[in-house]
Design an enzyme around this catalytic site. Sequence first.
Site, PDB file in Angstrom:
ATOM      1  N   ALA A 171      -6.601 -17.012 -15.635  1.00 23.92           N
ATOM      2  CA  ALA A 171      -6.803 -18.415 -16.000  1.00 23.92           C
ATOM      3  C   ALA A 171      -7.476 -18.554 -17.357  1.00 23.92           C
ATOM      4  CB  ALA A 171      -7.613 -19.126 -14.908  1.00 23.92           C
ATOM      5  N   SER A 172      -8.812 -18.593 -17.359  1.00 22.93           N
ATOM      6  CA  SER A 172      -9.561 -19.003 -18.549  1.00 22.93           C
ATOM      7  C   SER A 172      -9.315 -18.133 -19.773  1.00 22.93           C
ATOM      8  CB  SER A 172     -11.060 -19.046 -18.240  1.00 22.93           C
ATOM      9  OG  SER A 172     -11.536 -17.773 -17.837  1.00 22.93           O
ATOM     10  N   GLU A 200      -8.882 -11.532  -5.381  1.00 19.05           N
ATOM     11  CA  GLU A 200      -9.807 -12.078  -6.379  1.00 19.05           C
ATOM     12  C   GLU A 200     -11.215 -12.200  -5.801  1.00 19.05           C
ATOM     13  OE1 GLU A 200      -7.995 -15.044  -9.509  1.00 19.05           O
ATOM     14  OE2 GLU A 200      -7.974 -15.944  -7.524  1.00 19.05           O
ATOM     15  N   TYR A 212      -3.873 -22.945 -14.568  1.00 23.04           N
ATOM     16  CA  TYR A 212      -4.536 -23.837 -15.523  1.00 23.04           C
ATOM     17  C   TYR A 212      -5.852 -24.403 -14.995  1.00 23.04           C
ATOM     18  CZ  TYR A 212      -0.136 -24.330 -18.240  1.00 23.04           C
ATOM     19  OH  TYR A 212       0.988 -24.129 -19.012  1.00 23.04           O
ATOM     20  N   LYS A 213      -6.061 -24.328 -13.676  1.00 24.90           N
ATOM     21  CA  LYS A 213      -7.221 -24.971 -13.037  1.00 24.90           C
ATOM     22  C   LYS A 213      -7.302 -26.430 -13.504  1.00 24.90           C
ATOM     23  CE  LYS A 213      -9.549 -20.630 -12.175  1.00 24.90           C
ATOM     24  NZ  LYS A 213     -10.843 -19.950 -12.007  1.00 24.90           N
ATOM     25  N   ILE A 265     -14.567 -14.258 -10.764  1.00 23.80           N
ATOM     26  CA  ILE A 265     -13.672 -15.255 -11.344  1.00 23.80           C
ATOM     27  C   ILE A 265     -14.360 -15.965 -12.512  1.00 23.80           C
ATOM     28  CG2 ILE A 265     -12.468 -17.433 -10.925  1.00 23.80           C
ATOM     29  CD1 ILE A 265     -11.940 -16.486  -8.095  1.00 23.80           C
ATOM     30  N   GLY A 282     -11.330 -12.290 -13.754  1.00 24.86           N
ATOM     31  CA  GLY A 282     -11.816 -11.670 -14.980  1.00 24.86           C
ATOM     32  C   GLY A 282     -10.751 -11.034 -15.851  1.00 24.86           C
ATOM     33  N   HIS A 304      -6.809 -20.515  -2.746  1.00 23.20           N
ATOM     34  CA  HIS A 304      -7.598 -20.055  -3.894  1.00 23.20           C
ATOM     35  C   HIS A 304      -9.076 -20.213  -3.560  1.00 23.20           C
ATOM     36  CE1 HIS A 304      -9.345 -19.896  -7.929  1.00 23.20           C
ATOM     37  NE2 HIS A 304      -8.256 -19.227  -8.267  1.00 23.20           N
TER      38      HIS A 304
END
Length: 222
Positions: A202-203, A141, A10-11, A146, A181, A93
């Site tokens: 994530a995003s 990653e 979720y960052k 990212i 990505g 991370h």
Amino acid sequence: MGSPFILLNYKTYNQGTGQGAVEIARACRAVSEESGIEIAVAPQLPDIYRVASEVELPIFSQHMDGVGAGSFTGHVFGKCIKEAGAVGTLINHSERRLTLAEIEASLKAAKEFGLRAVICTNNVPTTAAAAALEPDYVAIEPPELIGSGIPVSKADPEVVSGSVEAVAKINSGVKVLCGAGISKGEDLRAALDLGSQGVLLASGIVKAADPKAALEDLIRLV
């Protein structure tokens, strides 16, 4: 954990904060039940207990420190996140980098508290080094990809396949996740075809207008 394994970070996105963290977790749970694919989430630290209390699915911390009980103000204590409901943690991370000594200490603490560990790496040599520490997973990653929307599985497939090969030579018990990505079904399919056992993303999901639909698209080629 089965293969493929999807870990959603979720960052600190607004969409994944507070009640939003719960709603995204519910979407993950629904898609996991429908598909049989294991999906875990990594909410912000204060939301671990909130999510664990309302949704039954694997929860990871975004970070933890290699500290025990005592005078460690501001550190993330493994026992605390476990009792909050986490079953694992990210370590190193690219947005929360650690020294090698800190990575080792965090991993040792994770094992002590029975937490699954995902060590994040950025290239083949660091992936090989991480595998030698015997975490449950390494997540490759490249930081420049990212959040770019350009999947590493397409932009730099050699770093994924090379990491898979390196880990297999060092410790075949360590699983490889592909990150950076990743957002669409083609991205997950490519990551699996390159030998990884899942993805860290994530995003593409957290910031989607409809996270459940985005997850359904992600797994459609599995």
